[in-house]
Design a protein around this motif. Structure first.
Motif, PDB file in Angstrom:
ATOM      1  N   THR A 150       0.836  -1.193   0.000  1.00 44.66           N
ATOM      2  CA  THR A 150       0.000   0.000   0.000  1.00 44.66           C
ATOM      3  C   THR A 150       0.879   1.253   0.000  1.00 44.66           C
ATOM      4  N   ALA A 151       0.390   2.316  -0.651  1.00 47.08           N
ATOM      5  CA  ALA A 151       1.104   3.597  -0.683  1.00 47.08           C
ATOM      6  C   ALA A 151       0.329   4.651   0.110  1.00 47.08           C
ATOM      7  N   PHE A 152       1.079   5.600   0.679  1.00 45.78           N
ATOM      8  CA  PHE A 152       0.465   6.676   1.453  1.00 45.78           C
ATOM      9  C   PHE A 152       0.983   8.033   0.978  1.00 45.78           C
ATOM     10  N   SER A 153       0.269   9.080   1.351  1.00 49.04           N
ATOM     11  CA  SER A 153       0.608  10.439   0.923  1.00 49.04           C
ATOM     12  C   SER A 153       1.966  10.864   1.476  1.00 49.04           C
ATOM     13  N   PRO A 154       2.591  11.904   0.872  1.00 50.30           N
ATOM     14  CA  PRO A 154       3.890  12.378   1.342  1.00 50.30           C
ATOM     15  C   PRO A 154       3.894  12.776   2.804  1.00 50.30           C
ATOM     16  N   VAL A 155       2.822  13.441   3.253  1.00 46.83           N
ATOM     17  CA  VAL A 155       2.791  13.889   4.644  1.00 46.83           C
ATOM     18  C   VAL A 155       1.566  13.337   5.365  1.00 46.83           C
ATOM     19  N   ALA A 156       1.726  13.189   6.665  1.00 49.25           N
ATOM     20  CA  ALA A 156       0.608  12.909   7.563  1.00 49.25           C
ATOM     21  C   ALA A 156       0.372  14.163   8.391  1.00 49.25           C
ATOM     22  N   VAL A 157      -0.877  14.493   8.662  1.00 46.44           N
ATOM     23  CA  VAL A 157      -1.186  15.759   9.331  1.00 46.44           C
ATOM     24  C   VAL A 157      -1.973  15.519  10.611  1.00 46.44           C
ATOM     25  N   THR A 158      -1.791  16.408  11.561  1.00 50.18           N
ATOM     26  CA  THR A 158      -2.556  16.360  12.805  1.00 50.18           C
ATOM     27  C   THR A 158      -3.951  16.942  12.572  1.00 50.18           C
ATOM     28  N   LEU A 159      -4.882  16.583  13.457  1.00 45.97           N
ATOM     29  CA  LEU A 159      -6.281  16.959  13.259  1.00 45.97           C
ATOM     30  C   LEU A 159      -6.486  18.472  13.247  1.00 45.97           C
ATOM     31  N   ASP A 160      -5.674  19.216  14.002  1.00 45.86           N
ATOM     32  CA  ASP A 160      -5.864  20.667  14.055  1.00 45.86           C
ATOM     33  C   ASP A 160      -5.609  21.328  12.704  1.00 45.86           C
ATOM     34  N   GLU A 161      -4.827  20.676  11.834  1.00 44.31           N
ATOM     35  CA  GLU A 161      -4.563  21.224  10.502  1.00 44.31           C
ATOM     36  C   GLU A 161      -5.791  21.133   9.592  1.00 44.31           C
ATOM     37  N   LEU A 162      -6.760  20.296   9.962  1.00 38.04           N
ATOM     38  CA  LEU A 162      -7.914  20.062   9.101  1.00 38.04           C
ATOM     39  C   LEU A 162      -9.029  21.070   9.328  1.00 38.04           C
ATOM     40  N   GLY A 163      -8.975  21.764  10.452  1.00 34.03           N
ATOM     41  CA  GLY A 163      -9.971  22.798  10.728  1.00 34.03           C
ATOM     42  C   GLY A 163     -11.386  22.252  10.712  1.00 34.03           C
ATOM     43  N   ASP A 164     -12.303  23.033  10.120  1.00 38.55           N
ATOM     44  CA  ASP A 164     -13.715  22.656  10.071  1.00 38.55           C
ATOM     45  C   ASP A 164     -13.973  21.473   9.153  1.00 38.55           C
ATOM     46  N   ALA A 165     -12.989  21.089   8.350  1.00 36.88           N
ATOM     47  CA  ALA A 165     -13.186  19.942   7.454  1.00 36.88           C
ATOM     48  C   ALA A 165     -13.271  18.633   8.237  1.00 36.88           C
ATOM     49  N   TRP A 166     -12.707  18.610   9.459  1.00 35.92           N
ATOM     50  CA  TRP A 166     -12.786  17.414  10.303  1.00 35.92           C
ATOM     51  C   TRP A 166     -13.993  17.553  11.229  1.00 35.92           C
ATOM     52  N   GLN A 167     -15.000  16.736  11.005  1.00 38.28           N
ATOM     53  CA  GLN A 167     -16.225  16.803  11.791  1.00 38.28           C
ATOM     54  C   GLN A 167     -16.657  15.404  12.185  1.00 38.28           C
ATOM     55  N   GLY A 176     -15.257  12.731  13.226  1.00 43.61           N
ATOM     56  CA  GLY A 176     -14.533  11.574  12.723  1.00 43.61           C
ATOM     57  C   GLY A 176     -14.561  11.393  11.223  1.00 43.61           C
ATOM     58  N   ARG A 177     -14.987  12.423  10.497  1.00 40.06           N
ATOM     59  CA  ARG A 177     -15.026  12.365   9.035  1.00 40.06           C
ATOM     60  C   ARG A 177     -14.314  13.580   8.457  1.00 40.06           C
ATOM     61  N   LEU A 178     -13.690  13.411   7.307  1.00 34.36           N
ATOM     62  CA  LEU A 178     -12.969  14.491   6.640  1.00 34.36           C
ATOM     63  C   LEU A 178     -13.798  14.987   5.457  1.00 34.36           C
ATOM     64  N   HIS A 179     -14.340  16.189   5.600  1.00 31.49           N
ATOM     65  CA  HIS A 179     -15.284  16.720   4.615  1.00 31.49           C
ATOM     66  C   HIS A 179     -14.569  17.550   3.548  1.00 31.49           C
ATOM     67  N   LEU A 180     -13.869  16.855   2.664  1.00 33.99           N
ATOM     68  CA  LEU A 180     -13.222  17.494   1.517  1.00 33.99           C
ATOM     69  C   LEU A 180     -13.259  16.514   0.339  1.00 33.99           C
ATOM     70  N   PRO A 181     -13.187  17.013  -0.899  1.00 33.29           N
ATOM     71  CA  PRO A 181     -13.168  16.118  -2.058  1.00 33.29           C
ATOM     72  C   PRO A 181     -11.819  15.412  -2.197  1.00 33.29           C
ATOM     73  N   LEU A 182     -11.862  14.158  -2.596  1.00 32.93           N
ATOM     74  CA  LEU A 182     -10.669  13.369  -2.857  1.00 32.93           C
ATOM     75  C   LEU A 182     -10.562  13.151  -4.359  1.00 32.93           C
ATOM     76  N   GLN A 183      -9.481  13.675  -4.952  1.00 30.89           N
ATOM     77  CA  GLN A 183      -9.317  13.644  -6.401  1.00 30.89           C
ATOM     78  C   GLN A 183      -8.497  12.432  -6.834  1.00 30.89           C
ATOM     79  N   SER A 184      -8.959  11.768  -7.885  1.00 31.28           N
ATOM     80  CA  SER A 184      -8.227  10.657  -8.499  1.00 31.28           C
ATOM     81  C   SER A 184      -8.015  10.987  -9.971  1.00 31.28           C
ATOM     82  N   THR A 185      -6.750  10.985 -10.393  1.00 33.93           N
ATOM     83  CA  THR A 185      -6.407  11.332 -11.776  1.00 33.93           C
ATOM     84  C   THR A 185      -5.656  10.159 -12.388  1.00 33.93           C
ATOM     85  N   TRP A 186      -6.268   9.523 -13.375  1.00 35.92           N
ATOM     86  CA  TRP A 186      -5.726   8.317 -14.008  1.00 35.92           C
ATOM     87  C   TRP A 186      -5.212   8.691 -15.402  1.00 35.92           C
ATOM     88  N   ASN A 187      -3.919   8.497 -15.603  1.00 37.08           N
ATOM     89  CA  ASN A 187      -3.284   8.833 -16.889  1.00 37.08           C
ATOM     90  C   ASN A 187      -3.582  10.273 -17.311  1.00 37.08           C
TER      91      ASN A 187
END
Length: 335
Positions: free
Chosen positions: A195-212, A214-225
């Motif tokens: 399995t691969a993971f992102s370059p950085v791991a972040v603490t919850l305070d960095e997520l601000g209001d997006a962390w509600q 136990g869920r992360l309320h932001l879009p996750l982008q997938s770009t294939w080719n």
């Protein structure tokens, strides 16, 4: 704060602190050498790293250098545990519908989860090496959390308090190996490579209001080719939040610091337009796209990945800044 692990020739790499805008970094050598050290003694070490992080963001860190995600290993290069859930029930519903199977009622109340290999993660820009294209190579864009210690029998609320870091995941799957493995009744094994993971791991305070809750309320982008195929909202349709997923693991055992828990494929429901279902936010794995095609057309038409294909997985804040850096990988054959 944002933390990463740089390659240094060892299995566990060298811990670095990364600026909020991902432009600069600083070795954490004087505080901790490895990510696992931080997780084992979070209360004592993390405030020291926070001080370095603040200095880095203020331009006052004396030995800062440009951050290079190509030098990154997984933030936690190997872990005591990697458990991946399937918290987006829409994904399960599509898979079941494509093969004319009912979703058991318990799936809505009790999370699905498998235990993956955690001894050999790969970095965010390392190639995904697969023995054979015929194995059905697929990406899976997910979110994961890293925990501190969680006692057996902890409630979901208690489990949420034990979450230390958040990161992105490419949970590579070999789809053509899965049916035979599941038929054995023991779950995934060879069908789930490193399995691969992102370059950085972040603490919850960095997520601000997006962390509600136990869920992360932001879009996750997938770009294939080079083509964006997914922009799925990771928050509202997450059936089981991360506290529930962690509590599921510790129902009968302790969970130790450095355990990684995944969300499963981020998935959004389709919408009906002029009597036909459409999926405007796309998909976070090819298998889901193939399920949609099977439901609509009777058979899948999208092929799995080939050698030379690329996959990029990234999450951006409301102002367009990359939050975790990008997983950006190429599918390759063994050398």
């Amino acid at each position: 704060m944002k933390l990463a692990t740089y390659k240094d020739g060892s299995r566990d790499g060298q811990l670095v602190v990364v600026s909020r805008d991902l432009s600069t970094a600083h070795y954490a050598t004087g505080i901790a050498h490895r990510m696992q050290q931080v997780l084992d003694d979070w209360g004592f070490i993390s405030p020291q790293l926070q001080d370095l992080y603040d200095a880095l963001n203020q331009g006052k860190a004396r030995h800062a250098f440009p951050f290079d995600p190509k030098q990154c290993m997984a933030p936690l290069p190997r872990a005591y545990q990697w458990a991946d859930g399937s918290a987006y029930i829409n994904h399960v519903e599509l898979v079941r519908q494509a093969r004319n199977a009912e979703v058991p009622a318990t799936f809505y109340t009790d999370p699905l989860m498998y235990q993956g290999g955690s001894d050999d993660f790969i970095g965010p820009m390392d190639p995904v090496v697969v023995p054979n294209e015929a194995m059905g190579i697929d990406f899976e864009a997910e979110i994961a959390v890293v925990t501190g210690d969680v006692a057996m029998g902890s409630t979901p609320e208690q489990a949420l308090d034990a979450i230390r870091l958040v990161m992105l995941v490419n949970d590579v799957s070999l789809r053509n190996l899965i049916p035979a493995e599941l038929a054995k009744g023991f779950g995934f094994f060879q069908s789930k490579p490193a399995t691969a993971f992102s370059p950085v791991a972040v603490t919850l305070d960095e997520l601000g209001d997006a962390w509600q809750q136990g869920r992360l309320h932001l879009p996750l982008q997938s770009t294939w080719n080079g083509r964006k195929v997914g922009n799925c909202d990771a928050g509202p349709e997450m059936t089981f939040h991360f506290g529930q997923l962690v509590a599921h693991i510790c129902k009968t055992r302790n969970v130790r610091a450095g355990s990684i828990v995944g969300s499963g494929t981020v998935s959004n429901k389709g919408v009906e337009v002029k009597g036909k279902m459409q999926w405007p936010k796309g998909y976070s794995c090819i298998a889901e796209k193939r399920c949609i095609e099977t439901i609509q057309d009777g058979q899948p038409s999208t092929e799995f990945m080939k050698f030379g294909d690329s996959i990029k997985i990234e999450m951006k804040t409301a102002d367009g800044q990359s939050l975790f850096g990008a997983i950006d990988q190429e599918i390759t054959a063994p050398v």
